[in-house]
Design an enzyme around this catalytic site. Structure first.
Site, short mmCIF file in Angstrom:
data_model
loop_
_atom_site.label_atom_id
_atom_site.label_comp_id
_atom_site.label_asym_id
_atom_site.label_seq_id
_atom_site.Cartn_x
_atom_site.Cartn_y
_atom_site.Cartn_z
N MET A 17 36.61 58.83 22.26
CA MET A 17 36.52 59.69 23.45
C MET A 17 37.71 59.39 24.37
O MET A 17 37.97 58.25 24.71
CB MET A 17 35.22 59.43 24.19
CG MET A 17 33.98 59.69 23.36
SD MET A 17 33.64 61.45 23.18
CE MET A 17 32.87 61.78 24.76
N SER A 18 38.40 60.46 24.77
CA SER A 18 39.56 60.30 25.65
C SER A 18 39.27 60.72 27.09
O SER A 18 40.07 60.47 27.98
CB SER A 18 40.73 61.13 25.12
OG SER A 18 40.42 62.51 25.22
N VAL A 21 38.48 67.52 26.90
CA VAL A 21 37.50 68.47 26.38
C VAL A 21 37.40 68.40 24.86
O VAL A 21 36.31 68.59 24.30
CB VAL A 21 37.83 69.90 26.86
CG1 VAL A 21 39.15 70.39 26.28
CG2 VAL A 21 36.70 70.86 26.52
N ASP A 22 38.49 68.14 24.17
CA ASP A 22 38.47 68.18 22.70
C ASP A 22 37.56 67.10 22.11
O ASP A 22 36.69 67.39 21.29
CB ASP A 22 39.89 68.03 22.15
CG ASP A 22 40.77 69.22 22.49
OD1 ASP A 22 40.23 70.33 22.64
OD2 ASP A 22 42.00 69.04 22.62
N SER A 23 37.75 65.85 22.51
CA SER A 23 36.91 64.79 21.96
C SER A 23 35.47 64.95 22.42
O SER A 23 34.53 64.59 21.69
CB SER A 23 37.46 63.42 22.35
OG SER A 23 37.55 63.27 23.76
N CYS A 107 50.79 55.40 17.47
CA CYS A 107 49.46 55.13 18.04
C CYS A 107 48.37 55.57 17.07
O CYS A 107 47.41 54.84 16.84
CB CYS A 107 49.32 55.85 19.38
SG CYS A 107 47.78 55.46 20.25
N GLY A 131 39.05 64.26 18.23
CA GLY A 131 39.16 65.67 18.60
C GLY A 131 40.45 66.31 18.15
O GLY A 131 40.86 67.33 18.72
N CYS A 203 51.25 58.48 27.55
CA CYS A 203 50.43 57.75 28.53
C CYS A 203 51.22 56.73 29.33
O CYS A 203 50.97 56.55 30.53
CB CYS A 203 49.24 57.09 27.84
SG CYS A 203 49.68 55.90 26.54
#
Length: 380
Positions: A17-18, A21-23, A107, A131, A203
């Site tokens: 989970m990030s 919305v995707d994950s 990554c 995601g 990031c």
């Protein structure tokens, strides 16, 4: 055959989970399909007070809120040490030797689909899920990686280094969906981040100032080294590789001016050179041995061929015959027709039908047969 058709719904899945919305929708879909789901966020980098990028406090709060909404256990795994070793140090070293890395690929390769999968197995989960917009299918005794059906969101490029064991233990629920559908699902499910914008930033350098990050990273190292390899030194006097000023040279060897350090430049760059010339000039090469940046006109940027090393092949272990493929030399690059030949145990030779602009050492070349990822490697 899709992954969902070959895996029983009682399997335990650890979902990366990030906070986006995707994950979040990936978690919702897997839970809806009956999987035993656990949500986990990877703490990769200390974002401090950053308001964009990833690993921010807002992202963590959003991920936790979605997990709570879905009644899933939620954990935060501290992978900062692994991220520094496998991503940050590689990123800095690549720029200092005159190449242009893709930290998102590193990554994925060394953290998300290696360390995270290892952690999942440690806590007795059978699979991981993300995601990403790509698909995994099984064909015979091999797992294949395929493009996401939404071409505008396809992320197979950054996943080309996935191995057979990783593909076998990964679920990608969004691969068959359009981004617009994903947002609709999030809205209908009442997820807090349904309208949250996508992060396009790296990031650790959300402002895009990679040279500034490298300078800060080097000065943060132990005072005995500061990244230059000449101990002892001080932060004030240290000049790590790639940072000393040097000459701008034309393609025929004429001195055109002085550059600020190799880490400030990449192949194809035009802006920020500070050079006056009767015609536009571009960075054509970085001469590390002589600490020179080679400038030329646009035509000098085109090449028919490239060599890639540090390769990964997915449908097979070794390519024995030439293969007609399409190839991407950067994430946003439209796939181009080419001939692929394996010329060594860890080397590929790609010949394009038409010359390509700004083939950049350090970037990944990713190879496709239709929508199937053949593999890829690092441009050398």
């Amino acid at each position: 055959m899709s992954m969902n058709s070959i895996i029983g719904n009682n399997e335990r899945v650890l979902i990366a989970m990030s906070g986006g919305v995707d994950s979040s929708v990936a978690a919702f879909l897997l839970q809806r399909d009956g999987y035993d789901c656990t949500a986990a966020m990877m703490k990769l980098y200390d974002a401090g007070e950053a308001v964009k990028g990833c690993c921010t406090l807002e992202d963590a709060e959003d991920a936790r809120a979605v997990a709570q909404r879905l009644d899933m256990p939620f954990y935060v795994f501290n992978f900062m040490q692994e991220f520094e070793a496998e991503v940050l140090t590689r990123f800095v070293a690549a720029y200092q030797r005159g190449t242009t890395p893709n930290p998102c690929i590193d990554c994925n390769r060394f953290v998300k689909f290696e360390k995270f999968l290892h952690r999942a197995r440690e806590i007795e989960h059978d699979y991981i899920a993300t995601g990403h917009y790509a698909r995994i299918e099984k064909c015979g005794d091999r797992y294949l990686l395929k493009k996401g059906v939404d071409e505008s969101k396809d992320q197979s490029y950054v996943l080309y280094a996935m191995t057979q064991p990783q593909l076998a233990r990964t679920l990608l629920p969004l691969g068959g969906l359009a981004k617009s559908t994903v947002r609709e699902i999030a809205q209908q499910a009442g997820l807090i981040n349904a309208k949250k914008r996508d992060s396009q930033d790296i990031c650790f350098a959300p402002d895009g100032d990679y040279a500034g990050f490298i300078t800060r990273y080097n000065t943060s190292l132990d005072s005995e080294t500061h990244g230059c390899g000449n101990a002892p030194c001080t932060a004030e006097t240290c000049q790590p590789p790639g940072t000393p000023p040097g000459a701008f040279l034309s393609t025929d060897g004429r001195v055109l001016g002085q550059h600020r350090g190799l880490i400030h430049y990449t192949i194809g760059q035009r802006k920020g050179l500070g050079i006056s010339a009767p015609q536009p000039l571009f960075v054509c090469a970085l001469d590390v041995a002589n600490n020179a940046v080679i400038l030329g006109e646009s035509g000098a940027l085109f090449s028919h061929t490239l060599i890639a090393t540090d390769i990964n092949l997915i449908p097979f272990d070794t390519l024995h015959n030439d293969l007609r493929v399409t190839a991407k030399i950067r994430y946003s690059h439209p796939p181009q027709p080419a001939i692929l030949r394996q010329t060594g145990a860890d080397q590929l030779h790609i010949t394009f039908d038409q010359p390509q602009r700004a083939i950049t050492p350090g970037q990944a070349v990713v190879l496709y047969d239709g929508d199937t990822v053949i593999g890829g490697g690092t441009i050398s």
